[in-house]
Design a protein around this motif. Structure first.
Motif, PDB file in Angstrom:
ATOM      1  N   THR A   9      37.253  31.043  47.230  1.00 53.48           N
ATOM      2  CA  THR A   9      36.155  30.796  46.298  1.00 53.48           C
ATOM      3  C   THR A   9      36.613  29.910  45.156  1.00 53.48           C
ATOM      4  OG1 THR A   9      34.607  31.854  44.752  1.00 53.48           O
ATOM      5  CG2 THR A   9      36.709  32.953  45.091  1.00 53.48           C
ATOM      6  N   ALA A  10      35.682  29.143  44.615  1.00 53.28           N
ATOM      7  CA  ALA A  10      35.963  28.331  43.427  1.00 53.28           C
ATOM      8  C   ALA A  10      35.550  29.066  42.166  1.00 53.28           C
ATOM      9  CB  ALA A  10      35.223  26.992  43.523  1.00 53.28           C
ATOM     10  N   ASP A  11      34.998  30.238  42.309  1.00 51.17           N
ATOM     11  CA  ASP A  11      34.467  31.008  41.193  1.00 51.17           C
ATOM     12  C   ASP A  11      35.424  32.148  40.864  1.00 51.17           C
ATOM     13  OD1 ASP A  11      33.019  32.360  39.339  1.00 51.17           O
ATOM     14  OD2 ASP A  11      31.234  32.660  40.577  1.00 51.17           O
ATOM     15  N   ASN A  12      35.902  32.210  39.629  1.00 51.51           N
ATOM     16  CA  ASN A  12      36.833  33.262  39.230  1.00 51.51           C
ATOM     17  C   ASN A  12      36.138  34.480  38.618  1.00 51.51           C
ATOM     18  OD1 ASN A  12      39.137  31.925  40.055  1.00 51.51           O
ATOM     19  ND2 ASN A  12      39.296  30.783  38.150  1.00 51.51           N
ATOM     20  N   GLN A  13      34.832  34.589  38.749  1.00 49.33           N
ATOM     21  CA  GLN A  13      34.117  35.689  38.119  1.00 49.33           C
ATOM     22  C   GLN A  13      34.301  37.024  38.832  1.00 49.33           C
ATOM     23  OE1 GLN A  13      30.022  34.661  37.431  1.00 49.33           O
ATOM     24  NE2 GLN A  13      30.526  32.913  36.122  1.00 49.33           N
ATOM     25  N   PHE A  14      35.089  37.013  39.925  1.00 43.67           N
ATOM     26  CA  PHE A  14      35.345  38.292  40.595  1.00 43.67           C
ATOM     27  C   PHE A  14      36.285  39.172  39.776  1.00 43.67           C
ATOM     28  CE2 PHE A  14      38.230  35.074  42.405  1.00 43.67           C
ATOM     29  CZ  PHE A  14      39.459  35.596  42.026  1.00 43.67           C
ATOM     30  N   ILE A  15      36.949  38.605  38.751  1.00 43.39           N
ATOM     31  CA  ILE A  15      37.800  39.413  37.867  1.00 43.39           C
ATOM     32  C   ILE A  15      36.944  39.935  36.728  1.00 43.39           C
ATOM     33  CG2 ILE A  15      39.791  39.394  36.325  1.00 43.39           C
ATOM     34  CD1 ILE A  15      40.585  39.170  39.197  1.00 43.39           C
ATOM     35  N   SER A  16      36.712  41.231  36.697  1.00 44.24           N
ATOM     36  CA  SER A  16      35.840  41.829  35.684  1.00 44.24           C
ATOM     37  C   SER A  16      36.655  42.293  34.482  1.00 44.24           C
ATOM     38  CB  SER A  16      35.074  43.014  36.282  1.00 44.24           C
ATOM     39  OG  SER A  16      35.917  44.161  36.348  1.00 44.24           O
ATOM     40  N   ILE A  17      35.954  42.623  33.421  1.00 46.64           N
ATOM     41  CA  ILE A  17      36.599  43.114  32.200  1.00 46.64           C
ATOM     42  C   ILE A  17      37.306  44.439  32.460  1.00 46.64           C
ATOM     43  CG2 ILE A  17      34.590  44.417  31.364  1.00 46.64           C
ATOM     44  CD1 ILE A  17      36.980  42.270  29.202  1.00 46.64           C
ATOM     45  N   ASN A  18      36.926  45.143  33.541  1.00 44.51           N
ATOM     46  CA  ASN A  18      37.527  46.436  33.870  1.00 44.51           C
ATOM     47  C   ASN A  18      38.677  46.325  34.869  1.00 44.51           C
ATOM     48  OD1 ASN A  18      35.709  48.010  32.252  1.00 44.51           O
ATOM     49  ND2 ASN A  18      34.127  47.618  33.801  1.00 44.51           N
ATOM     50  N   ASN A  19      39.050  45.103  35.227  1.00 45.28           N
ATOM     51  CA  ASN A  19      40.180  44.923  36.138  1.00 45.28           C
ATOM     52  C   ASN A  19      41.414  45.602  35.566  1.00 45.28           C
ATOM     53  OD1 ASN A  19      42.751  43.205  36.837  1.00 45.28           O
ATOM     54  ND2 ASN A  19      41.302  42.876  38.509  1.00 45.28           N
ATOM     55  N   ARG A  20      42.080  46.419  36.363  1.00 39.01           N
ATOM     56  CA  ARG A  20      43.177  47.221  35.841  1.00 39.01           C
ATOM     57  C   ARG A  20      44.418  46.368  35.511  1.00 39.01           C
ATOM     58  NH1 ARG A  20      42.795  52.579  35.844  1.00 39.01           N
ATOM     59  NH2 ARG A  20      45.056  52.734  35.767  1.00 39.01           N
ATOM     60  N   GLY A  21      44.539  45.226  36.170  1.00 37.87           N
ATOM     61  CA  GLY A  21      45.617  44.327  35.800  1.00 37.87           C
ATOM     62  C   GLY A  21      45.438  43.799  34.396  1.00 37.87           C
ATOM     63  N   TYR A  22      44.177  43.517  34.025  1.00 41.17           N
ATOM     64  CA  TYR A  22      43.850  43.054  32.677  1.00 41.17           C
ATOM     65  C   TYR A  22      43.874  44.198  31.679  1.00 41.17           C
ATOM     66  CZ  TYR A  22      41.017  41.378  28.777  1.00 41.17           C
ATOM     67  OH  TYR A  22      40.557  41.071  27.522  1.00 41.17           O
ATOM     68  N   ALA A  23      43.283  45.337  32.056  1.00 44.06           N
ATOM     69  CA  ALA A  23      43.114  46.440  31.110  1.00 44.06           C
ATOM     70  C   ALA A  23      44.404  47.216  30.849  1.00 44.06           C
ATOM     71  CB  ALA A  23      42.032  47.399  31.630  1.00 44.06           C
ATOM     72  N   TYR A  24      45.250  47.354  31.869  1.00 44.43           N
ATOM     73  CA  TYR A  24      46.434  48.210  31.730  1.00 44.43           C
ATOM     74  C   TYR A  24      47.730  47.559  32.221  1.00 44.43           C
ATOM     75  CZ  TYR A  24      42.807  51.746  31.109  1.00 44.43           C
ATOM     76  OH  TYR A  24      41.705  52.441  30.669  1.00 44.43           O
ATOM     77  N   GLY A  25      47.667  46.324  32.657  1.00 41.12           N
ATOM     78  CA  GLY A  25      48.864  45.720  33.261  1.00 41.12           C
ATOM     79  C   GLY A  25      49.207  46.377  34.580  1.00 41.12           C
ATOM     80  N   ASP A  26      48.193  46.965  35.224  1.00 35.06           N
ATOM     81  CA  ASP A  26      48.393  47.728  36.462  1.00 35.06           C
ATOM     82  C   ASP A  26      48.336  46.773  37.653  1.00 35.06           C
ATOM     83  OD1 ASP A  26      48.680  49.733  38.295  1.00 35.06           O
ATOM     84  OD2 ASP A  26      46.750  50.698  37.900  1.00 35.06           O
ATOM     85  N   ALA A  27      49.293  45.866  37.704  1.00 35.19           N
ATOM     86  CA  ALA A  27      49.294  44.833  38.748  1.00 35.19           C
ATOM     87  C   ALA A  27      50.709  44.307  38.936  1.00 35.19           C
ATOM     88  CB  ALA A  27      48.356  43.688  38.368  1.00 35.19           C
ATOM     89  N   LEU A  28      50.938  43.757  40.106  1.00 34.68           N
ATOM     90  CA  LEU A  28      52.223  43.141  40.459  1.00 34.68           C
ATOM     91  C   LEU A  28      51.961  41.703  40.875  1.00 34.68           C
ATOM     92  CD1 LEU A  28      53.388  46.049  42.756  1.00 34.68           C
ATOM     93  CD2 LEU A  28      54.510  45.473  40.601  1.00 34.68           C
ATOM     94  N   PHE A  29      52.987  40.867  40.806  1.00 35.52           N
ATOM     95  CA  PHE A  29      52.821  39.506  41.309  1.00 35.52           C
ATOM     96  C   PHE A  29      54.125  38.974  41.868  1.00 35.52           C
ATOM     97  CE2 PHE A  29      54.168  38.832  36.935  1.00 35.52           C
ATOM     98  CZ  PHE A  29      54.969  37.696  36.982  1.00 35.52           C
TER      99      PHE A  29
END
Length: 280
Positions: A9-29
């Motif tokens: 997709t060309a649209d990044n709106q699938f990342i919501s304000i409640n994304n846990r990577g954004y809200a809590y750093g609950d993500a890996l990369f």
């Protein structure tokens, strides 16, 4: 173009304000270098990601095989017209939204982005490169500090500090005041025929390029490789210091405070690294 759970997709709106990577750093990369469609050190990246997901108690989907994720990365490269170029690929895995500190469940989603790079192989950089210690904050050594999570506040603040002080990078200390890594990679110290790198249990990132360099050094009998804590006092006594990561390969340090360093050893190792890549 972004790959989100297999959909380009060309649209990044699938990342919501409640994304846990954004809200809590609950993500890996994982940051992966791709060269004309080939994912460099992909197996090492994949197994590090799987180990990290287990440590973070994320549920690993049944389809998260090495082949599946490689296919998704290749789809992303193709969508961005990067299959015949070199690219920096970032594979992110975040726990699905829901809950506060305690997640609703441990299921995950993934996203993949890719950006073109100039060099196909690793190019030796002997330009001026100055570092110093970052002493505003320290890393507390633990299994979590060895993971590539979204919680990189120390590295962000350290990078701003480096820019403000006209430095190219900073070396990070743990709570025991040992040098453990640079802001963007692992660190190696050369003194005579001894090459030392901090052990993972000191809190440094379990770097993919760190592993490659250590494997190369084991084939070079003229050097002795040691995994041992590094004191800041050792830096000014060193003959060489170099930083490693999968994007630049090896970055030699030219200056630390008033000390200037050689680059012969790092240049020799980089040549062997490129030979290894050509033969693989």
């Amino acid at each position: 173009m972004t790959n989100f759970n297999g959909t380009i997709t060309a649209d990044n709106q699938f990342i919501s304000i409640n994304n846990r990577g954004y809200a809590y750093g609950d993500a890996l990369f994982e940051t992966i270098k791709a060269s004309h469609g080939k994912l460099l050190f992909w197996e090492d990246h994949y197994f590090r990601l799987m180990a990290s997901m287990r440590i973070m108690r994320m549920e690993i989907p049944m389809n998260f095989t090495m082949e599946f994720l490689e296919e998704q990365i290749q789809n992303t490269l193709n969508a961005n017209n990067l299959t015949n170029a070199s690219a920096r690929v970032k594979l992110l895995v975040h726990r699905n939204e829901g809950g506060l500190y305690l997640p609703t469940d441990n299921d995950v989603s993934f996203a993949i982005v890719a950006k073109q790079m100039e060099n196909d192989f690793y190019v030796f950089s002997d330009g001026f490169y100055e570092v110093d210690l970052f002493k505003d904050y320290y890393v507390s050594p633990s299994l979590l500090s060895t993971l590539k999570t979204n919680n990189k506040a120390l590295h962000v603040v350290g990078s701003i500090y480096a820019k403000e002080n006209k430095l190219h990078n900073c070396l990070v200390l743990n709570t025991n005041k040992h040098v453990i890594e640079a802001l963007n990679g692992n660190v190696f110290i050369v003194k005579g025929n001894v090459i030392k790198t901090p052990p993972v249990n000191d809190g440094c990132l379990k770097g993919v390029m760190r592993k490659q360099i250590m494997e190369i050094l084991k084939t070079m009998p003229e050097y002795e490789l040691i995994e041992e804590s590094v004191s800041p006092f050792e830096l000014q006594k060193a003959d060489e210091i170099f930083i490693t990561n999968v994007i630049v390969g090896i970055q030699p340090v030219l200056k630390y405070r008033k000390k200037l360093f050689n680059t012969e050893v790092s240049k020799s190792i980089l040549q062997k690294l490129n030979v290894k890549l050509r033969l693989s």
